[in-house]
Design a protein around this motif. Structure first.
Motif, PDB file in Angstrom:
ATOM      1  N   UNK A  47     -85.875 -70.476  61.925  1.00 24.56           N
ATOM      2  CA  UNK A  47     -87.233 -70.083  61.765  1.00 24.56           C
ATOM      3  C   UNK A  47     -88.049 -69.288  60.826  1.00 24.56           C
ATOM      4  N   UNK A  48     -87.256 -69.278  59.715  1.00 25.21           N
ATOM      5  CA  UNK A  48     -87.898 -68.666  58.776  1.00 25.21           C
ATOM      6  C   UNK A  48     -86.584 -68.605  57.425  1.00 25.21           C
ATOM      7  N   UNK A  49     -87.073 -68.291  56.388  1.00 27.38           N
ATOM      8  CA  UNK A  49     -86.178 -68.241  55.502  1.00 27.38           C
ATOM      9  C   UNK A  49     -85.102 -66.957  55.553  1.00 27.38           C
ATOM     10  N   UNK A  50     -83.715 -67.550  55.352  1.00 30.11           N
ATOM     11  CA  UNK A  50     -82.557 -66.573  55.297  1.00 30.11           C
ATOM     12  C   UNK A  50     -82.284 -66.130  53.949  1.00 30.11           C
ATOM     13  N   UNK A  51     -82.134 -65.067  53.435  1.00 24.63           N
ATOM     14  CA  UNK A  51     -82.154 -64.773  51.979  1.00 24.63           C
ATOM     15  C   UNK A  51     -80.915 -65.306  51.525  1.00 24.63           C
ATOM     16  N   UNK A  52     -79.733 -65.089  52.410  1.00 27.67           N
ATOM     17  CA  UNK A  52     -78.450 -65.471  51.977  1.00 27.67           C
ATOM     18  C   UNK A  52     -78.347 -67.077  51.652  1.00 27.67           C
ATOM     19  N   UNK A  53     -78.963 -67.928  52.722  1.00 31.39           N
ATOM     20  CA  UNK A  53     -78.875 -69.220  52.302  1.00 31.39           C
ATOM     21  C   UNK A  53     -79.725 -69.856  51.309  1.00 31.39           C
ATOM     22  N   UNK A  54     -80.830 -69.121  51.012  1.00 35.16           N
ATOM     23  CA  UNK A  54     -81.550 -69.271  50.036  1.00 35.16           C
ATOM     24  C   UNK A  54     -81.024 -69.284  48.662  1.00 35.16           C
ATOM     25  N   UNK A  55     -80.179 -68.093  48.519  1.00 35.62           N
ATOM     26  CA  UNK A  55     -79.624 -67.519  47.255  1.00 35.62           C
ATOM     27  C   UNK A  55     -78.435 -68.750  46.867  1.00 35.62           C
ATOM     28  N   UNK A  56     -77.759 -69.035  47.912  1.00 33.86           N
ATOM     29  CA  UNK A  56     -76.626 -70.143  47.513  1.00 33.86           C
ATOM     30  C   UNK A  56     -77.181 -71.317  47.318  1.00 33.86           C
ATOM     31  N   UNK A  57     -78.308 -71.663  47.878  1.00 31.52           N
ATOM     32  CA  UNK A  57     -79.134 -73.164  47.526  1.00 31.52           C
ATOM     33  C   UNK A  57     -79.488 -72.864  46.185  1.00 31.52           C
ATOM     34  N   UNK A  58     -80.177 -71.949  45.890  1.00 31.93           N
ATOM     35  CA  UNK A  58     -80.576 -71.879  44.413  1.00 31.93           C
ATOM     36  C   UNK A  58     -79.405 -72.049  43.198  1.00 31.93           C
ATOM     37  N   UNK A  59     -78.212 -71.393  43.696  1.00 32.47           N
ATOM     38  CA  UNK A  59     -77.340 -71.372  42.600  1.00 32.47           C
ATOM     39  C   UNK A  59     -76.640 -72.920  42.694  1.00 32.47           C
ATOM     40  N   UNK A  60     -76.614 -73.456  43.570  1.00 34.46           N
ATOM     41  CA  UNK A  60     -76.203 -75.058  43.748  1.00 34.46           C
ATOM     42  C   UNK A  60     -77.191 -75.956  43.092  1.00 34.46           C
ATOM     43  N   UNK A  61     -78.258 -75.696  43.035  1.00 35.25           N
ATOM     44  CA  UNK A  61     -79.273 -76.755  42.593  1.00 35.25           C
ATOM     45  C   UNK A  61     -80.256 -76.499  41.162  1.00 35.25           C
ATOM     46  N   UNK A  62     -80.110 -75.055  40.917  1.00 34.94           N
ATOM     47  CA  UNK A  62     -80.704 -74.821  39.481  1.00 34.94           C
ATOM     48  C   UNK A  62     -80.436 -75.644  38.401  1.00 34.94           C
ATOM     49  N   UNK A  63     -79.095 -75.824  38.212  1.00 35.83           N
ATOM     50  CA  UNK A  63     -78.762 -76.754  37.090  1.00 35.83           C
ATOM     51  C   UNK A  63     -79.323 -78.198  37.277  1.00 35.83           C
ATOM     52  N   UNK A  64     -79.126 -78.803  38.415  1.00 36.33           N
ATOM     53  CA  UNK A  64     -79.558 -80.090  38.751  1.00 36.33           C
ATOM     54  C   UNK A  64     -81.180 -80.134  38.436  1.00 36.33           C
ATOM     55  N   UNK A  65     -81.849 -79.476  38.770  1.00 32.31           N
ATOM     56  CA  UNK A  65     -83.336 -79.215  38.653  1.00 32.31           C
ATOM     57  C   UNK A  65     -83.503 -79.238  37.077  1.00 32.31           C
ATOM     58  N   UNK A  66     -82.906 -78.253  36.370  1.00 38.17           N
ATOM     59  CA  UNK A  66     -83.038 -78.372  35.094  1.00 38.17           C
ATOM     60  C   UNK A  66     -82.647 -79.654  34.329  1.00 38.17           C
ATOM     61  N   UNK A  67     -81.739 -80.363  34.481  1.00 40.33           N
ATOM     62  CA  UNK A  67     -81.460 -81.598  33.985  1.00 40.33           C
ATOM     63  C   UNK A  67     -82.554 -82.431  34.403  1.00 40.33           C
ATOM     64  N   UNK A  68     -83.004 -82.533  35.494  1.00 38.79           N
ATOM     65  CA  UNK A  68     -83.710 -83.359  36.194  1.00 38.79           C
ATOM     66  C   UNK A  68     -85.291 -83.398  35.286  1.00 38.79           C
TER      67      UNK A  68
END
Length: 364
Positions: A47-68
Motif C-alpha cells: 500500500x505504499x513505497x517500502x524504502x528497503x525494497x526500493x533501494x534494492x530494486x534501484x541497485x538491480x535496475x540502474x545499470x540496465x537502465x543506463x545500458x538501455x
C-alpha cells in the motif's frame, strides 16, 4: 551555449529507476533517450513505497537502465561529457544507489560527476521542455513536496510558501488507501473523481483564511476519513458512487487551494516586474488534468504564460536530472568521489525550514 554537451542522467530518489541522455546544443536541449523502470508492482502489496525494497530494486535496475538509455540515444560512454545524478533529497537508500552507480561510471570512463538536487530537476523542467526565461514562478507539486518558488537561475530560488504538512501527492496516495483504491493514488483518485459529484460532500479549504502562500493538506485527509466512516456507518459499506463523490470532493478541495494560493504567489512574483511573466507547474501532481487546467486559467487571469511539462516528464525521470546537471556544469560546478547522498536538500537555503529540521539540516 558555446559548445555541445551530452550528459547521462541518473534518478533513483523514490520508486522510479531512471536513466536518460540529454544533449545541449546552441539551439537548445534535446532529450536523446529517457528510460524509466517503475516499481509499482513491487510495492503494491504494502500500500505504499517500502524504502528497503526500493533501494534494492534501484541497485538491480540502474545499470540496465543506463545500458538501455545509451543504446536508445545511439551513444557510448566515450561520447558523453559528464554524468549527472540525483544526490538528494529522497529516500536515502535509493539516493545512495544512484550516487554509487554514477561514481562508478564517472570514474571508469573518466567523466566529470555532477550531483543534482532532485527538486532543481523538477524546477528546471519548464526550461528543458518550454525554454522559459528566468525569472519564472514555479509551483513544484508532487508526492513529497509542494512549494512556490521564483526561479532566478539554475541554483537560485526564492521560496514564497509551501505545505506545512502533507504534500498533495501524499494526500492523494493516503486518500486512495483509505478508499481501497490502488497505488499510485493520484491517478486512481482522479479516475474515480471523473464520475463523481464534487459538491456531494463538503471538504474544508485549509489556510485560505490566512494570508500568504503556505498550504496544508493533512486536514483534508482527516475530513475524508470522517466522511468515509459516516458513509459506512449509514449504509453498511462504501457505495461505489459515494466513493466517486468523495474522490471528486477531495480533488476539488485540493484544486481550489492550489488555485487561490497560486493567485497570491503570482501577485508576489509580478511585483518584481519580470520582463516575460511566466507561471510553470512541475512534479507528479501536475499530471492531474483538473488541477492543470485550473492553474492554466489562473495564469491567464494574470496575463502570464503558462507552462507544464509533458505528462511523462511530470513524474520522476532522469532527463530533468541530466539537464540540471548540464546547467550546474556550465556554471562551473563539479563534484568529486566524495559526493554524498543527502536525504534533505532545500532549494532556498536562506528560507526557514517549513517542516522542521534535524541533524542533517532542513527537510524543506
Amino acid at each position: 551555449m558555446t559548445r555541445t554537451l551530452t550528459f547521462l542522467g541518473l534518478e533513483s530518489s523514490c520508486d522510479d529507476t531512471a536513466a536518460a541522455v540529454v544533449r545541449m546544443e546552441a539551439t537548445g536541449p534535446r532529450i536523446l533517450a529517457s528510460v524509466v523502470a517503475g516499481q509499482t508492482a513491487l510495492h503494491a502489496p504494502y500500500g505504499g513505497v517500502v524504502p528497503e525494497i526500493a533501494a534494492r530494486a534501484h541497485a538491480e535496475k540502474l545499470d540496465l537502465c543506463v545500458e538501455e538509455a545509451l543504446a536508445e540515444a545511439g551513444v557510448t560512454l566515450a561520447d558523453l561529457d559528464g554524468v549527472a545524478v540525483t544526490a538528494g533529497p529522497g529516500l536515502i537508500g535509493g539516493v545512495m544507489s544512484g550516487v554509487m552507480c554514477a561514481k562508478g561510471i564517472a570514474a571508469g570512463a573518466g567523466l566529470p560527476l555532477v550531483g543534482v538536487n532532485h527538486l532543481a530537476g523538477h524546477a528546471l523542467t519548464p526550461q528543458l521542455t518550454e525554454g522559459l526565461a528566468f525569472p519564472y514562478l514555479l509551483l513544484l507539486v508532487s508526492g513529497g513536496h509542494c512549494q512556490f518558488l521564483i526561479a532566478h537561475g539554475p541554483e537560485d530560488f526564492t521560496r514564497l510558501g509551501g505545505t506545512i504538512d502533507d504534500a498533495p501527492g501524499e494526500a492523494f496516495d493516503k486518500t486512495a488507501k483509505l478508499l481501497g483504491l490502488p497505488q499510485p493514488g493520484g491517478p486512481a483518485v482522479e479516475a474515480e473523481a471523473m464520475s463523481g459529484d464534487p459538491k456531494a460532500v463538503h471538504f474544508p479549504r485549509p489556510l485560505l483564511d490566512r494570508p500568504g502562500c503556505d498550504m496544508s493538506f493533512s486536514g483534508l485527509k482527516t475530513a475524508l476519513l470522517r466522511a468515509r466512516d459516516a458513509e459506512v456507518a449509514e449504509h453498511g459499506g462504501l457505495r461505489r458512487q459515494a466513493r466517486r463523490d468523495l474522490c471528486a470532493g477531495f480533488q476539488a478541495a485540493v484544486t481550489d487551494v492550489l488555485a487561490e494560493k497560486s493567485r497570491r504567489a503570482l501577485r508576489e512574483y509580478l511585483a518584481h516586474a519580470p520582463e516575460h511573466p511566466a507561471f510553470a507547474v512541475a512534479g507528479g501532481v501536475a499530471a492531474n488534468a483538473t488541477i492543470r487546467t485550473r492553474l492554466e486559467q489562473v495564469a491567464a487571469e494574470f496575463g502570464a504564460t503558462f507552462a507544464a511539462p509533458p505528462l511523462k516528464l511530470c513524474t520522476d525521470n532522469a532527463a530533468m536530472i541530466a539537464y540540471a546537471g548540464i546547467a550546474r556544469f556550465e556554471a562551473g560546478a563539479q563534484d568529486g568521489m566524495d559526493l554524498s547522498a543527502r536525504p534533505r536538500w532545500p532549494l532556498d537555503r536562506s528560507a526557514p525550514a517549513m517542516l522542521g529540521s534535524g541533524k542533517k539540516g532542513a527537510k524543506a
